[in-house]
Write a protein that holds these residues in place. Sequence first.
Motif, PDB file in Angstrom:
ATOM      1  N   TYR A 151      -0.315  -1.467   4.955  1.00  0.00           N
ATOM      2  CA  TYR A 151       0.863  -2.309   5.087  1.00  0.00           C
ATOM      3  C   TYR A 151       0.652  -3.529   4.215  1.00  0.00           C
ATOM      4  N   GLY A 152       1.729  -4.201   3.912  1.00  0.00           N
ATOM      5  CA  GLY A 152       1.582  -5.373   3.068  1.00  0.00           C
ATOM      6  C   GLY A 152       2.890  -6.057   2.782  1.00  0.00           C
ATOM      7  N   GLU A 153       2.773  -7.052   1.939  1.00  0.00           N
ATOM      8  CA  GLU A 153       3.906  -7.841   1.497  1.00  0.00           C
ATOM      9  C   GLU A 153       3.781  -7.940  -0.018  1.00  0.00           C
ATOM     10  N   HIS A 154       4.876  -7.693  -0.734  1.00  0.00           N
ATOM     11  CA  HIS A 154       4.797  -7.626  -2.182  1.00  0.00           C
ATOM     12  C   HIS A 154       5.899  -8.454  -2.814  1.00  0.00           C
ATOM     13  N   THR A 155       5.632  -8.923  -4.021  1.00  0.00           N
ATOM     14  CA  THR A 155       6.675  -9.581  -4.799  1.00  0.00           C
ATOM     15  C   THR A 155       7.710  -8.523  -5.157  1.00  0.00           C
ATOM     16  N   ALA A 156       8.858  -8.959  -5.619  1.00  0.00           N
ATOM     17  CA  ALA A 156       9.922  -8.009  -5.952  1.00  0.00           C
ATOM     18  C   ALA A 156       9.470  -7.049  -7.047  1.00  0.00           C
ATOM     19  N   ALA A 157       8.803  -7.558  -8.077  1.00  0.00           N
ATOM     20  CA  ALA A 157       8.361  -6.699  -9.176  1.00  0.00           C
ATOM     21  C   ALA A 157       7.287  -5.719  -8.715  1.00  0.00           C
ATOM     22  N   ASP A 158       6.321  -6.183  -7.938  1.00  0.00           N
ATOM     23  CA  ASP A 158       5.266  -5.296  -7.447  1.00  0.00           C
ATOM     24  C   ASP A 158       5.826  -4.237  -6.509  1.00  0.00           C
ATOM     25  N   PHE A 159       6.805  -4.619  -5.697  1.00  0.00           N
ATOM     26  CA  PHE A 159       7.394  -3.639  -4.791  1.00  0.00           C
ATOM     27  C   PHE A 159       8.144  -2.567  -5.576  1.00  0.00           C
ATOM     28  N   ALA A 160       8.846  -2.959  -6.628  1.00  0.00           N
ATOM     29  CA  ALA A 160       9.565  -1.980  -7.446  1.00  0.00           C
ATOM     30  C   ALA A 160       8.583  -1.002  -8.092  1.00  0.00           C
ATOM     31  N   LEU A 161       7.438  -1.507  -8.580  1.00  0.00           N
ATOM     32  CA  LEU A 161       6.424  -0.624  -9.154  1.00  0.00           C
ATOM     33  C   LEU A 161       5.852   0.324  -8.102  1.00  0.00           C
ATOM     34  N   LEU A 162       5.551  -0.193  -6.949  1.00  0.00           N
ATOM     35  CA  LEU A 162       4.999   0.620  -5.878  1.00  0.00           C
ATOM     36  C   LEU A 162       5.987   1.688  -5.434  1.00  0.00           C
ATOM     37  N   GLU A 163       7.256   1.311  -5.331  1.00  0.00           N
ATOM     38  CA  GLU A 163       8.277   2.271  -4.938  1.00  0.00           C
ATOM     39  C   GLU A 163       8.437   3.368  -5.979  1.00  0.00           C
ATOM     40  N   ALA A 164       8.442   2.990  -7.248  1.00  0.00           N
ATOM     41  CA  ALA A 164       8.577   3.981  -8.317  1.00  0.00           C
ATOM     42  C   ALA A 164       7.373   4.921  -8.367  1.00  0.00           C
ATOM     43  N   ALA A 165       6.192   4.383  -8.090  1.00  0.00           N
ATOM     44  CA  ALA A 165       4.987   5.204  -8.148  1.00  0.00           C
ATOM     45  C   ALA A 165       4.890   6.171  -6.975  1.00  0.00           C
ATOM     46  N   THR A 166       5.458   5.826  -5.844  1.00  0.00           N
ATOM     47  CA  THR A 166       5.327   6.681  -4.665  1.00  0.00           C
ATOM     48  C   THR A 166       6.532   7.568  -4.415  1.00  0.00           C
ATOM     49  N   ARG A 167       7.619   7.381  -5.139  1.00  0.00           N
ATOM     50  CA  ARG A 167       8.803   8.230  -4.972  1.00  0.00           C
ATOM     51  C   ARG A 167       8.703   9.379  -5.967  1.00  0.00           C
ATOM     52  N   PRO A 168       8.648  10.600  -5.495  1.00  0.00           N
ATOM     53  CA  PRO A 168       8.398  11.722  -6.410  1.00  0.00           C
ATOM     54  C   PRO A 168       9.571  12.071  -7.315  1.00  0.00           C
ATOM     55  N   GLY A 169      10.767  11.684  -6.992  1.00  0.00           N
ATOM     56  CA  GLY A 169      11.913  12.060  -7.807  1.00  0.00           C
ATOM     57  C   GLY A 169      12.490  13.384  -7.340  1.00  0.00           C
ATOM     58  N   PRO A 170      13.476  13.905  -8.063  1.00  0.00           N
ATOM     59  CA  PRO A 170      14.108  15.161  -7.632  1.00  0.00           C
ATOM     60  C   PRO A 170      13.167  16.346  -7.818  1.00  0.00           C
ATOM     61  N   PRO A 171      13.312  17.339  -6.949  1.00  0.00           N
ATOM     62  CA  PRO A 171      12.459  18.535  -7.109  1.00  0.00           C
ATOM     63  C   PRO A 171      12.871  19.307  -8.356  1.00  0.00           C
ATOM     64  N   GLU A 172      11.947  20.109  -8.858  1.00  0.00           N
ATOM     65  CA  GLU A 172      12.246  20.895 -10.062  1.00  0.00           C
ATOM     66  C   GLU A 172      13.223  22.006  -9.715  1.00  0.00           C
ATOM     67  N   GLY A 173      13.964  22.410 -10.672  1.00  0.00           N
ATOM     68  CA  GLY A 173      14.916  23.495 -10.458  1.00  0.00           C
ATOM     69  C   GLY A 173      16.273  22.938 -10.084  1.00  0.00           C
TER      70      GLY A 173
END
Length: 183
Positions: A151-173
Amino acid sequence: MAKEAFRLVEQLIVLRETGLAEAATGVSLDQWLAVVGRRTRADRRMLVTTADLARRLPALRGAMAEGVVSWAQVRIIVCEAQRFGRELDDEVDGAIAQAVPAAAADHPDELGHVLRWALDRIRPRTCERAPVERSRWFLQPTLDGTGGRSYGEHTAADFALLEAATRPGPPEGRTRDRFGQPG
């Protein structure tokens, strides 16, 4: 008890304004109350906070002087009023002046309810939160080694990076749109 508490608070106001306790003993008023008054930390904090608020809020000081509030009611008023900044002293004083006559003879909790209702009208309606200045991330492993929590608290920029890194995106196909149709 309320009259004795008022006299004590009045003396503390004088000691705070003049700085006499600090000048004569070389220790803070809090330490002086501990040594001379033999008060617990909670009692000292309540007495000093009451004295500070009574200096700023004439309705509180007046209610104590007239003896219309008990010490238990004073403690409730102080606990509620100390949450507000000095810039709202006039509004808080007005809320106290309104609440005390309405519920002074009642149980302390009833005065607390009436006062909270009056104070709710001057509290800011929006919850403004200061921006996070520095990111903090805490990892807490379980004792048996089977995993953990983060758990934690992040700046807006760090949170956006963390969210982008942990969100896998749409499945293939082929995917489906929000209505279930192939898209």
